[in-house]
Enzyme design. Structure first.
Site, PDB file in Angstrom:
ATOM      1  N   ASP A  50       0.875  -1.166   0.000  1.00  0.00           N
ATOM      2  CA  ASP A  50       0.000   0.000   0.000  1.00  0.00           C
ATOM      3  C   ASP A  50       0.918   1.223   0.000  1.00  0.00           C
ATOM      4  OD1 ASP A  50      -1.469   2.219   0.646  1.00  0.00           O
ATOM      5  OD2 ASP A  50      -2.589   1.296   2.279  1.00  0.00           O
ATOM      6  N   LYS A  65      -3.588  11.960  -3.829  1.00  0.00           N
ATOM      7  CA  LYS A  65      -2.601  12.205  -2.766  1.00  0.00           C
ATOM      8  C   LYS A  65      -1.256  12.640  -3.341  1.00  0.00           C
ATOM      9  CE  LYS A  65      -4.619   8.828   0.394  1.00  0.00           C
ATOM     10  NZ  LYS A  65      -5.301   9.563   1.468  1.00  0.00           N
ATOM     11  N   CYS A 110      -8.788   6.262   9.802  1.00  0.00           N
ATOM     12  CA  CYS A 110      -9.083   4.984   9.113  1.00  0.00           C
ATOM     13  C   CYS A 110      -8.092   3.902   9.512  1.00  0.00           C
ATOM     14  CB  CYS A 110      -9.083   5.151   7.600  1.00  0.00           C
ATOM     15  SG  CYS A 110     -10.337   6.265   7.011  1.00  0.00           S
TER      16      CYS A 110
HETATM   17  N1  PMP Z   1      -3.816   3.524   2.465  1.00  0.00           N
HETATM   18  C1  PMP Z   1      -3.267   4.523   3.141  1.00  0.00           C
HETATM   19  C2  PMP Z   1      -1.992   4.288   3.881  1.00  0.00           C
HETATM   20  C3  PMP Z   1      -3.877   5.771   3.143  1.00  0.00           C
HETATM   21  O1  PMP Z   1      -3.341   6.778   3.836  1.00  0.00           O
HETATM   22  C4  PMP Z   1      -5.079   5.962   2.420  1.00  0.00           C
HETATM   23  C5  PMP Z   1      -5.818   7.284   2.432  1.00  0.00           C
HETATM   24  N2  PMP Z   1      -5.911   7.902   3.665  1.00  0.00           N
HETATM   25  C6  PMP Z   1      -5.605   4.877   1.720  1.00  0.00           C
HETATM   26  C7  PMP Z   1      -4.940   3.685   1.759  1.00  0.00           C
HETATM   27  C8  PMP Z   1      -6.868   4.988   0.943  1.00  0.00           C
HETATM   28  O2  PMP Z   1      -6.716   5.855  -0.129  1.00  0.00           O
HETATM   29  P1  PMP Z   1      -7.966   6.321  -0.981  1.00  0.00           P
HETATM   30  O3  PMP Z   1      -8.978   6.844  -0.036  1.00  0.00           O
HETATM   31  O4  PMP Z   1      -7.412   7.376  -1.886  1.00  0.00           O
HETATM   32  O5  PMP Z   1      -8.446   5.128  -1.738  1.00  0.00           O
END
Ligand code: PMP
Length: 404
Positions: free
Chosen positions: A199, A225, A363
């Site tokens: 990830d 991002k 999250c």
């Molecule tokens: N993995 C990590 C480490 C993240 O920081 C994030 C976004 N906060 C995500 C996954 C998910 O990304 P997205 O919401 O753009 O799909």
């Protein structure tokens, strides 16, 4: 020379005010602001090119297709992937991880098989595996960490068994800022013959990432991002694995031929790209990656790491502050609590001063549980942030503290 004030001129939003204060945007791990080249490319494509990709014989469709596929090549180059067949466009990291869990799960996992993840995963690298658990009774094994927020490699090695089928781990924690020793984690997994998914939502925007050098088997990131548009992201996968994996969704684009009796699938990467892609966003993403390449990912990393060190020092000097994540290898994310001020109060009051930070569980509820907390305040930096902004943040925190 890295001229951050000149760079800031490329980002119109940074010039705005919030509650009559100059905006100090420190929520970059959630999403980054967009440079003019990205927004201009979106406007230009809608005004002068717009047509659906891949299917058209007409001029505009071919032009749109060319832009879309050139973007794929720009992503390939940015990640140093071997081939554009390995670059699948998705809606973002979340969709990339869901695609992976579904399709890898279908192809390679049976009841009782194991997937190794870590204690610091974002929900998007936990829940897709739990959804898979409803179809197949797979077991999740969790790499623990130490008090500084570093994964325990010796414990990691102990998690492998003959049922292990995949390691799926974050490169950089969106809470702790820890830069995991991903190359080492991959090397160890490969010694056991196990593929690794990364990830990279919080690494690709901040440090150079080379998929061939890492030798990762899969890697996911989000366009928004890394200064690109929302709604677009990437799943990189080694061709040899992707070839063996079934489609994630069915529909147009992903087929070679369809009959009511028998349907054959398209070649890579299209097999995984059902329906009309966000071809305008892919162009925008390519512009964003080009923008970063022009500045140099090494230079961006140096700038942000200097900001991180500066902010860590300043925050520590405040006293009565608890910082979560003090890994030796740390990226542009700092989570903290100030005294016994609730993070939500801190975030709300800083907002009134024009300072945008994040508050909550980010999250990563299992990580919060591991830390024994409900949430934190979090600041996260991007290529356009300045030490002045960190000084403003510190002054803001002091002001809030006086109010309590
Ligand atoms: N993995 C990590 C480490 C993240 O920081 C994030 C976004 N906060 C995500 C996954 C998910 O990304 P997205 O919401 O753009 O799909």
């Amino acid at each position: 020379m890295y001229d951050v004030y000149k760079i800031r001129e490329d980002f119109p939003i940074l010039g705005r005010e919030v509650y009559k204060h100059p905006l100090v945007y420190l929520d970059n791990a959630a999403t980054t602001q967009k440079p003019r080249v990205v927004v201009d490319s979106i406007v230009k494509e809608y005004y002068s090119v717009n047509a659906n990709v891949h299917r058209g014989v007409h001029y505009l469709s071919q032009l749109a297709t060319e832009l879309h596929e050139t973007s794929r090549e720009i992503v390939r180059k940015f990640l140093n992937a071997h081939s554009t067949s390995e670059i699948i466009f998705t809606r973002g990291t979340t969709e990339s991880m869901n695609l992976l869990a579904y399709s890898f799960g279908e192809a390679f996992l049976k009841d009782g098989d194991e997937v190794i993840i870590s204690v610091m995963e974002h929900h998007s690298n936990i829940v897709p595996w739990q959804i898979l658990q409803q179809r197949k009774k797979i077991v999740l094994k969790i790499i623990p960490m130490n008090d500084k927020g570093e994964l325990l490699l010796e414990e990691y090695k102990k998690l492998f068994s003959e049922r292990t089928k995949l390691v799926s781990v974050t490169h950089v924690s969106n809470v702790l800022g820890t830069i995991n020793p991903i190359k080492e984690l991959i090397r160890i997994a490969h010694e056991y013959g196990i593929p690794v998914a990364v990830d990279a939502a919080q690494s690709v925007p901040h440090i150079p990432v080379d998929v061939q050098d890492l030798d990762c088997d899969f890697l996911a990131f989000s366009g928004h991002k890394i200064y690109g548009p929302t709604g677009v992201g990437v799943l990189y996968g080694k061709e040899v694995l992707l070839e063996q994996m079934p489609p994630y969704q069915g529909g147009g684009e992903m087929i070679q031929s369809v009959s009511f009796e028998h349907t054959t699938y398209n070649t890579l990467p299209f097999k995984f790209e059902a329906g009309t892609p966000d071809y305008v966003a892919t162009t925008g993403l390519a512009k964003a990656l080009d923008y970063c390449t022009t500045l140099g990912m090494e230079n961006i990393a140096l700038h942000e790491q200097e900001l991180t060190r500066y902010a860590m020092d300043k925050l520590n000097q405040l006293g009565d502050i608890r910082i979560f994540g003090e890994a030796t290898e740390k990226d542009a994310v700092i989570s903290f609590q100030v005294g016994n001020i609730h993070h939500l109060d801190l975030g709300t009051l800083l907002d009134r001063l024009g300072i945008a930070i994040r508050t909550g569980h980010h999250c990563a509820e299992p990580l919060m549980r591991f830390l024994g907390i409900e949430g934190t305040a979090r600041v996260s930096f991007a290529l356009y942030n300045t030490k002045n902004e960190i000084d403003t943040l510190i002054a803001g925190i002091e002001r809030v503290r006086k109010m309590f």
